[in-house]
Design a protein around this motif. Sequence first.
Motif, mmCIF file in Angstrom:
data_model
loop_
_atom_site.group_PDB
_atom_site.id
_atom_site.type_symbol
_atom_site.label_atom_id
_atom_site.label_comp_id
_atom_site.label_asym_id
_atom_site.label_seq_id
_atom_site.Cartn_x
_atom_site.Cartn_y
_atom_site.Cartn_z
ATOM 1 N N ALA A 279 0.832 -1.202 0.000
ATOM 2 C CA ALA A 279 0.000 0.000 0.000
ATOM 3 C C ALA A 279 0.867 1.254 0.000
ATOM 4 O O ALA A 279 0.555 2.248 -0.670
ATOM 5 N N PHE A 280 1.948 1.247 0.764
ATOM 6 C CA PHE A 280 2.845 2.394 0.824
ATOM 7 C C PHE A 280 3.438 2.680 -0.553
ATOM 8 O O PHE A 280 3.500 3.841 -0.993
ATOM 9 N N ALA A 281 3.864 1.658 -1.253
ATOM 10 C CA ALA A 281 4.457 1.848 -2.573
ATOM 11 C C ALA A 281 3.440 2.397 -3.566
ATOM 12 O O ALA A 281 3.762 3.279 -4.377
ATOM 13 N N LEU A 282 2.209 1.877 -3.523
ATOM 14 C CA LEU A 282 1.177 2.415 -4.412
ATOM 15 C C LEU A 282 0.930 3.886 -4.117
ATOM 16 O O LEU A 282 0.775 4.712 -5.028
ATOM 17 N N ARG A 283 0.878 4.208 -2.818
ATOM 18 C CA ARG A 283 0.588 5.586 -2.420
ATOM 19 C C ARG A 283 1.650 6.556 -2.932
ATOM 20 O O ARG A 283 1.318 7.623 -3.472
ATOM 21 N N LEU A 284 2.922 6.220 -2.773
ATOM 22 C CA LEU A 284 3.973 7.107 -3.256
ATOM 23 C C LEU A 284 3.973 7.201 -4.774
ATOM 24 O O LEU A 284 4.162 8.286 -5.343
ATOM 25 N N SER A 285 3.752 6.091 -5.428
ATOM 26 C CA SER A 285 3.795 6.065 -6.892
ATOM 27 C C SER A 285 2.694 6.904 -7.514
ATOM 28 O O SER A 285 2.859 7.447 -8.622
ATOM 29 N N ALA A 286 1.573 7.019 -6.816
ATOM 30 C CA ALA A 286 0.464 7.818 -7.348
ATOM 31 C C ALA A 286 0.863 9.270 -7.545
ATOM 32 O O ALA A 286 0.386 9.937 -8.475
ATOM 33 N N ASP A 287 1.736 9.793 -6.706
ATOM 34 C CA ASP A 287 2.162 11.185 -6.851
ATOM 35 C C ASP A 287 2.931 11.384 -8.153
ATOM 36 O O ASP A 287 2.778 12.401 -8.831
ATOM 37 N N TYR A 288 3.750 10.385 -8.502
ATOM 38 C CA TYR A 288 4.457 10.482 -9.780
ATOM 39 C C TYR A 288 3.495 10.339 -10.949
ATOM 40 O O TYR A 288 3.547 11.113 -11.913
ATOM 41 N N ALA A 289 2.614 9.354 -10.886
ATOM 42 C CA ALA A 289 1.687 9.124 -11.998
ATOM 43 C C ALA A 289 0.869 10.370 -12.283
ATOM 44 O O ALA A 289 0.599 10.712 -13.446
ATOM 45 N N GLU A 290 0.468 11.075 -11.232
ATOM 46 C CA GLU A 290 -0.335 12.285 -11.416
ATOM 47 C C GLU A 290 0.474 13.395 -12.061
ATOM 48 O O GLU A 290 0.043 13.997 -13.051
ATOM 49 N N ILE A 291 1.645 13.696 -11.513
ATOM 50 C CA ILE A 291 2.398 14.845 -12.022
ATOM 51 C C ILE A 291 2.986 14.579 -13.397
ATOM 52 O O ILE A 291 3.182 15.507 -14.196
ATOM 53 N N ALA A 292 3.242 13.307 -13.711
ATOM 54 C CA ALA A 292 3.759 12.946 -15.024
ATOM 55 C C ALA A 292 2.639 12.701 -16.029
ATOM 56 O O ALA A 292 2.923 12.372 -17.186
#
Length: 336
Positions: A169-182
């Motif tokens: 869950a932690f990894a998904l949560r952090l990755s979402a910030d990249y997916a959004e800004i990219a």
Amino acid sequence: MSALGLSADLADRFAAIALGHVTREYPNHLAHGFEGPQDLGTPSQLHPIFYGSFDWHSCVHGYWLLAAILNRFPDGEHAANIRTLFDAQLTPEKVADECAYFARPLSRGYERPYGWGWLLKLSAELHQLEHGRRASILQPLTDVIRDRFMAFLPIATYPVRVGTHFNTAFALRLSADYAEIATDAALMDLLIETADRWYGADENCPAWGEPSSDEFLSSTLIEAECMRRLMPADRFQPWFDRFLPAIGAQQPATLFCPATVSDRSDGKIAHLDGLNLSRAWCFRSLASALPSNDPHCAVLKAAAEDHLATALPHVAGDYMGEHWLASFALLALITQ
């Protein structure tokens, strides 16, 4: 300074801590697979950028901390030193060498998923820093990690719920910030689908077993924070009510009692300072998702204050915590 505010003085303190360890090569915990004697190497030979901070993933989020502080305090006391570090370390040649390490056959699961999530979180922060120039330099490694997620998540039948580096869950949560800004729609869609597949049916979480002596994440709260980030607001609220139906009554009670840290020179026990900091981050973030008149908000905010006040004095002092704790403190302090 509010207990949940980031002052310039505290940002300077965190920056000084990170600058003191991201290029400190030893001591070092190297998780390295050998195919033969040709794979021998010092940390800086194997990882020309992320060789400090005791281990690869801590070095990555040390760089994230420095980028996040530079974004918020571009004229801060250590801003020039951060820029000098980034200019020296974030070069195309060094990024290529980091990519080469991940191309090794034994590196298929290297730093999965914790280090992967933090690398994308770093990339997201660099996208916002000084016109994204350094994000462009890091992009080849970002693409490697992004593609690892795209290949791994569809075959990951089950989540990992422990409160350590393996927590999914932690990894998904952090990755979402990249997916959004990219604006990476394919990655974001996969993160959303995976979170729903893994956690969408969860309810009445008892927070059983929290905390243990080796955890820096609450498996309960980070799952909720993951769903807050990846679920539409109108779906998250009913899910959260089912998942933690008695949160307004401070139940499960174990979530509301800051963990006791008996020996900060013990790297595993020192994880519990991180648990308190990451709980503060989750409590504060979850409160932000609730309607302002929801009585649960006050409960969650008070819990965040309590956990942060317990752990914040201990982000430095012993290297077993000092090489990583400030990153988790910053997550809590910059959460709106």
